[in-house]
Design a protein around this motif. Structure first.
Motif, PDB file in Angstrom:
ATOM      1  N   CYS A  21       0.825  -1.206   0.000  1.00  0.00           N
ATOM      2  CA  CYS A  21       0.000   0.000   0.000  1.00  0.00           C
ATOM      3  C   CYS A  21       0.863   1.261   0.000  1.00  0.00           C
ATOM      4  O   CYS A  21       0.531   2.242  -0.673  1.00  0.00           O
ATOM      5  CB  CYS A  21      -0.944  -0.002   1.189  1.00  0.00           C
ATOM      6  SG  CYS A  21      -2.243  -1.252   1.098  1.00  0.00           S
ATOM      7  N   ALA A  22       1.961   1.246   0.741  1.00  0.00           N
ATOM      8  CA  ALA A  22       2.847   2.402   0.760  1.00  0.00           C
ATOM      9  C   ALA A  22       3.432   2.659  -0.631  1.00  0.00           C
ATOM     10  O   ALA A  22       3.503   3.803  -1.090  1.00  0.00           O
ATOM     11  CB  ALA A  22       3.971   2.183   1.776  1.00  0.00           C
ATOM     12  N   ALA A  23       3.849   1.588  -1.303  1.00  0.00           N
ATOM     13  CA  ALA A  23       4.400   1.730  -2.651  1.00  0.00           C
ATOM     14  C   ALA A  23       3.349   2.259  -3.615  1.00  0.00           C
ATOM     15  O   ALA A  23       3.628   3.122  -4.464  1.00  0.00           O
ATOM     16  CB  ALA A  23       4.939   0.390  -3.142  1.00  0.00           C
ATOM     17  N   LEU A  24       2.120   1.768  -3.498  1.00  0.00           N
ATOM     18  CA  LEU A  24       1.047   2.203  -4.389  1.00  0.00           C
ATOM     19  C   LEU A  24       0.700   3.667  -4.154  1.00  0.00           C
ATOM     20  O   LEU A  24       0.537   4.443  -5.107  1.00  0.00           O
ATOM     21  CB  LEU A  24      -0.185   1.332  -4.184  1.00  0.00           C
ATOM     22  CG  LEU A  24      -1.437   1.710  -4.991  1.00  0.00           C
ATOM     23  CD1 LEU A  24      -1.149   1.685  -6.483  1.00  0.00           C
ATOM     24  CD2 LEU A  24      -2.596   0.779  -4.643  1.00  0.00           C
ATOM     25  N   HIS A 152       1.078  -7.170  -7.297  1.00  0.00           N
ATOM     26  CA  HIS A 152       1.783  -6.218  -6.433  1.00  0.00           C
ATOM     27  C   HIS A 152       3.061  -5.741  -7.124  1.00  0.00           C
ATOM     28  O   HIS A 152       3.610  -6.398  -8.018  1.00  0.00           O
ATOM     29  CB  HIS A 152       2.175  -6.882  -5.109  1.00  0.00           C
ATOM     30  CG  HIS A 152       1.009  -7.181  -4.217  1.00  0.00           C
ATOM     31  ND1 HIS A 152      -0.173  -6.479  -4.252  1.00  0.00           N
ATOM     32  CD2 HIS A 152       0.871  -8.102  -3.214  1.00  0.00           C
ATOM     33  CE1 HIS A 152      -0.995  -6.953  -3.335  1.00  0.00           C
ATOM     34  NE2 HIS A 152      -0.397  -7.935  -2.700  1.00  0.00           N
ATOM     35  N   GLY A 153       3.549  -4.604  -6.652  1.00  0.00           N
ATOM     36  CA  GLY A 153       4.815  -4.063  -7.146  1.00  0.00           C
ATOM     37  C   GLY A 153       5.619  -3.484  -5.999  1.00  0.00           C
ATOM     38  O   GLY A 153       5.095  -3.256  -4.909  1.00  0.00           O
ATOM     39  N   ILE A 154       6.901  -3.246  -6.221  1.00  0.00           N
ATOM     40  CA  ILE A 154       7.764  -2.672  -5.186  1.00  0.00           C
ATOM     41  C   ILE A 154       8.473  -1.436  -5.722  1.00  0.00           C
ATOM     42  O   ILE A 154       8.670  -1.273  -6.929  1.00  0.00           O
ATOM     43  CB  ILE A 154       8.802  -3.689  -4.667  1.00  0.00           C
ATOM     44  CG1 ILE A 154       9.753  -4.118  -5.794  1.00  0.00           C
ATOM     45  CG2 ILE A 154       8.123  -4.899  -4.073  1.00  0.00           C
ATOM     46  CD1 ILE A 154      10.851  -5.037  -5.302  1.00  0.00           C
ATOM     47  N   THR A 312      16.316  -7.486 -13.256  1.00  0.00           N
ATOM     48  CA  THR A 312      15.604  -7.044 -14.456  1.00  0.00           C
ATOM     49  C   THR A 312      14.176  -7.574 -14.484  1.00  0.00           C
ATOM     50  O   THR A 312      13.242  -6.865 -14.871  1.00  0.00           O
ATOM     51  CB  THR A 312      16.358  -7.512 -15.712  1.00  0.00           C
ATOM     52  OG1 THR A 312      17.664  -6.942 -15.717  1.00  0.00           O
ATOM     53  CG2 THR A 312      15.624  -7.097 -16.975  1.00  0.00           C
ATOM     54  N   HIS A 313      14.001  -8.817 -14.072  1.00  0.00           N
ATOM     55  CA  HIS A 313      12.672  -9.432 -14.049  1.00  0.00           C
ATOM     56  C   HIS A 313      11.709  -8.643 -13.172  1.00  0.00           C
ATOM     57  O   HIS A 313      10.578  -8.336 -13.576  1.00  0.00           O
ATOM     58  CB  HIS A 313      12.813 -10.869 -13.533  1.00  0.00           C
ATOM     59  CG  HIS A 313      11.523 -11.581 -13.300  1.00  0.00           C
ATOM     60  ND1 HIS A 313      10.627 -11.866 -14.308  1.00  0.00           N
ATOM     61  CD2 HIS A 313      10.969 -12.074 -12.151  1.00  0.00           C
ATOM     62  CE1 HIS A 313       9.576 -12.506 -13.805  1.00  0.00           C
ATOM     63  NE2 HIS A 313       9.767 -12.641 -12.496  1.00  0.00           N
ATOM     64  N   VAL A 314      12.154  -8.274 -11.978  1.00  0.00           N
ATOM     65  CA  VAL A 314      11.266  -7.546 -11.066  1.00  0.00           C
ATOM     66  C   VAL A 314      11.054  -6.117 -11.545  1.00  0.00           C
ATOM     67  O   VAL A 314       9.930  -5.590 -11.507  1.00  0.00           O
ATOM     68  CB  VAL A 314      11.833  -7.565  -9.634  1.00  0.00           C
ATOM     69  CG1 VAL A 314      10.915  -6.797  -8.688  1.00  0.00           C
ATOM     70  CG2 VAL A 314      11.978  -9.000  -9.143  1.00  0.00           C
ATOM     71  N   ARG A 315      12.096  -5.465 -12.002  1.00  0.00           N
ATOM     72  CA  ARG A 315      11.954  -4.089 -12.500  1.00  0.00           C
ATOM     73  C   ARG A 315      10.978  -4.010 -13.669  1.00  0.00           C
ATOM     74  O   ARG A 315      10.220  -3.048 -13.805  1.00  0.00           O
ATOM     75  CB  ARG A 315      13.318  -3.546 -12.954  1.00  0.00           C
ATOM     76  CG  ARG A 315      14.215  -3.087 -11.825  1.00  0.00           C
ATOM     77  CD  ARG A 315      15.485  -2.457 -12.385  1.00  0.00           C
ATOM     78  NE  ARG A 315      16.387  -2.017 -11.356  1.00  0.00           N
ATOM     79  CZ  ARG A 315      16.379  -0.808 -10.818  1.00  0.00           C
ATOM     80  NH1 ARG A 315      15.489   0.090 -11.230  1.00  0.00           N
ATOM     81  NH2 ARG A 315      17.246  -0.476  -9.873  1.00  0.00           N
ATOM     82  N   THR A 316      11.000  -5.034 -14.513  1.00  0.00           N
ATOM     83  CA  THR A 316      10.168  -5.020 -15.715  1.00  0.00           C
ATOM     84  C   THR A 316       8.720  -5.375 -15.419  1.00  0.00           C
ATOM     85  O   THR A 316       7.793  -4.750 -15.951  1.00  0.00           O
ATOM     86  CB  THR A 316      10.740  -6.010 -16.760  1.00  0.00           C
ATOM     87  OG1 THR A 316      12.095  -5.673 -17.039  1.00  0.00           O
ATOM     88  CG2 THR A 316       9.927  -5.967 -18.033  1.00  0.00           C
ATOM     89  N   ARG A 317       8.497  -6.353 -14.566  1.00  0.00           N
ATOM     90  CA  ARG A 317       7.145  -6.887 -14.382  1.00  0.00           C
ATOM     91  C   ARG A 317       6.467  -6.505 -13.077  1.00  0.00           C
ATOM     92  O   ARG A 317       5.242  -6.568 -12.985  1.00  0.00           O
ATOM     93  CB  ARG A 317       7.184  -8.416 -14.489  1.00  0.00           C
ATOM     94  CG  ARG A 317       7.589  -8.941 -15.852  1.00  0.00           C
ATOM     95  CD  ARG A 317       7.302 -10.423 -15.957  1.00  0.00           C
ATOM     96  NE  ARG A 317       5.897 -10.718 -15.660  1.00  0.00           N
ATOM     97  CZ  ARG A 317       5.426 -11.935 -15.416  1.00  0.00           C
ATOM     98  NH1 ARG A 317       6.258 -12.960 -15.410  1.00  0.00           N
ATOM     99  NH2 ARG A 317       4.151 -12.123 -15.153  1.00  0.00           N
ATOM    100  N   SER A 319       7.102  -3.554 -10.860  1.00  0.00           N
ATOM    101  CA  SER A 319       7.426  -2.246 -10.294  1.00  0.00           C
ATOM    102  C   SER A 319       6.178  -1.603  -9.703  1.00  0.00           C
ATOM    103  O   SER A 319       5.037  -1.946 -10.059  1.00  0.00           O
ATOM    104  CB  SER A 319       8.003  -1.327 -11.382  1.00  0.00           C
ATOM    105  OG  SER A 319       6.996  -1.015 -12.336  1.00  0.00           O
ATOM    106  N   ALA A 320       6.384  -0.652  -8.793  1.00  0.00           N
ATOM    107  CA  ALA A 320       5.257   0.093  -8.227  1.00  0.00           C
ATOM    108  C   ALA A 320       4.533   0.882  -9.308  1.00  0.00           C
ATOM    109  O   ALA A 320       3.297   1.037  -9.265  1.00  0.00           O
ATOM    110  CB  ALA A 320       5.753   1.025  -7.132  1.00  0.00           C
ATOM    111  N   GLU A 321       5.278   1.358 -10.293  1.00  0.00           N
ATOM    112  CA  GLU A 321       4.664   2.124 -11.377  1.00  0.00           C
ATOM    113  C   GLU A 321       3.723   1.253 -12.205  1.00  0.00           C
ATOM    114  O   GLU A 321       2.629   1.685 -12.588  1.00  0.00           O
ATOM    115  CB  GLU A 321       5.755   2.719 -12.282  1.00  0.00           C
ATOM    116  CG  GLU A 321       6.584   3.806 -11.632  1.00  0.00           C
ATOM    117  CD  GLU A 321       7.552   3.280 -10.573  1.00  0.00           C
ATOM    118  OE1 GLU A 321       7.896   2.062 -10.624  1.00  0.00           O
ATOM    119  OE2 GLU A 321       7.946   4.058  -9.700  1.00  0.00           O
ATOM    120  N   ARG A 322       4.147   0.026 -12.469  1.00  0.00           N
ATOM    121  CA  ARG A 322       3.271  -0.871 -13.230  1.00  0.00           C
ATOM    122  C   ARG A 322       2.020  -1.216 -12.414  1.00  0.00           C
ATOM    123  O   ARG A 322       0.921  -1.300 -12.959  1.00  0.00           O
ATOM    124  CB  ARG A 322       4.028  -2.141 -13.609  1.00  0.00           C
ATOM    125  CG  ARG A 322       3.209  -3.093 -14.464  1.00  0.00           C
ATOM    126  CD  ARG A 322       4.073  -4.070 -15.214  1.00  0.00           C
ATOM    127  NE  ARG A 322       3.269  -4.954 -16.050  1.00  0.00           N
ATOM    128  CZ  ARG A 322       3.763  -5.783 -16.946  1.00  0.00           C
ATOM    129  NH1 ARG A 322       5.073  -5.834 -17.140  1.00  0.00           N
ATOM    130  NH2 ARG A 322       2.978  -6.557 -17.664  1.00  0.00           N
TER     131      ARG A 322
END
Length: 354
Positions: A21-24, A152-154, A312-317, A319-322
């Motif tokens: 939730c904080a990231a979102l 979810h994203g980080i 790269t996998h986490v950044r691409t799929r 992320s908080a932005e995605r």
């Protein structure tokens, strides 16, 4: 944004929901939205406008019904269509009381939608948009009126990662519960001849009982225990670890700890349960095993995987932005569908609701 009254955002230690939730919240603010966060406590570490409904965090009453219901009753009194376009609810019982609000609500389901939680969700009014956090979660209760699935994203701000494989012990990071398989982690690392760190939440009576009866008798010089680590300690352990092992025994709806591990360059070895195959690219960012007997060999295989591929996998799929983009589409759809006809006419077409 309505969050449970148990922990602050972001959490200083354990708290996957609060971390998400904080990231979102921060990602939405960065994208130009005005976000008001309803929670408990004295402050928030997010960039949202914070409105507490209770001066003290209610972690000591976690699991009780009244603290959350009182929190939601106070939130509903403060919701006005002159101020808010939409409510995003992350509480357990919030979807049931959402129709009492004068603006539309979307609600993320963070738990396993079976049993008692499934009974609650089955009675949610059709006007509330239920959001799944994985395809695996939706499969557990496909009859629910799911409006969307958003992983979810980080956030990446200041998050370090390694460029070469870690050489430290294998890491298990979770709450001490049979569902999370710390006993399987000990057996598999011992069979592989690898040292292990068990780091996790250990303050609930059930967690303490499980640890005393099952985990403690299995401990030896090859296993180190870290109780209730804070965020800084978790990060240090992740960066040092050669891999993470997560031999879960339940249909976990997501698993933020797997994203955290891969984001630091640490591959994840896990059993094929719940959302695990949605998060891990087996053979690239970790190894997905069908049987606990496969875990020792998988731990050896993971040691040679490229940390850069994990990052790269986490950044691409993931992320908080995605994540924010996924929710934006749903917000727009619900805000438009709930608006009066003259207002709708002046808005751009929105993606159709499922």
């Amino acid at each position: 944004m309505v969050v449970p009254p148990w922990y602050e955002l972001p959490p200083p230690g354990y708290g996957g929901l609060e971390q998400v939730c904080a990231a979102l919240v921060d990602a939405l603010v960065e994208r130009g939205h005005e976000v008001t966060l309803f929670g408990a406590g004295a402050s928030t570490g997010t960039s949202a406008r914070f409105v507490p409904t209770e001066a003290e965090l209610q972690a000591h009453r976690l699991g009780q019904a009244l603290p959350e219901l009182a929190h939601l009753a106070r939130v509903n009194r403060l919701i006005s269509p002159e101020v808010f376009d939409l409510v995003h609810d992350h509480t357990t019982t919030g979807p049931l009381v959402a129709p009492l609000r004068p603006v539309p609500t979307v609600a993320t389901v963070h738990g396993r939608p079976k049993g008692e939680l499934g009974d609650i969700l089955r009675e949610v009014d059709p006007s509330v948009g239920l959001v799944a956090i994985s395809a695996a979660q939706r499969r557990l209760h496909p009859e629910l009126r799911w409006a969307a699935t958003v992983h979810h994203g980080i956030r990446w701000d200041g998050l370090p990662h390694k460029s070469t494989p870690g050489t430290g012990p294998v890491l298990w990071l979770a709450r001490f519960s049979a569902d999370k398989g710390p006993d399987l982690a000990i057996r598999s690392c011992r069979a592989a001849g690898l040292p292990l760190v068990l780091a996790g939440k250990l303050d609930d009576p059930l967690e303490k009982r499980y640890f005393a009866e099952v985990v403690e008798p299995m401990l030896g010089p090859d296993v180190r225990v870290v109780r209730n680590p804070d965020r800084e300690t978790c990060l240090e352990l992740l960066l040092a670890a050669r891999s993470m092992v997560l031999p879960i025994r339940w249909e976990e709806p997501f698993g933020m700890v797997m994203l955290e591990a891969m984001a630091t360059g640490t591959p994840v070895v896990a059993l094929d349960r719940g959302a695990v195959p949605e998060l891990i690219r087996s053979g690239v960012t970790g190894v997905v095993c069908r049987d606990p007997a496969e875990l020792p060999d998988a731990l050896r295989q993971a040691a040679v995987l490229d940390p850069g591929d994990c990052v790269t996998h986490v950044r691409t799929r993931f992320s908080a932005e995605r994540m924010a983009e996924g929710y934006e589409a749903l917000y727009r759809d619900f805000a438009v569908s709930a608006a009066p006809e003259p207002v709708r006419a002046g808005l751009a077409p929105a993606t159709a609701r499922h």
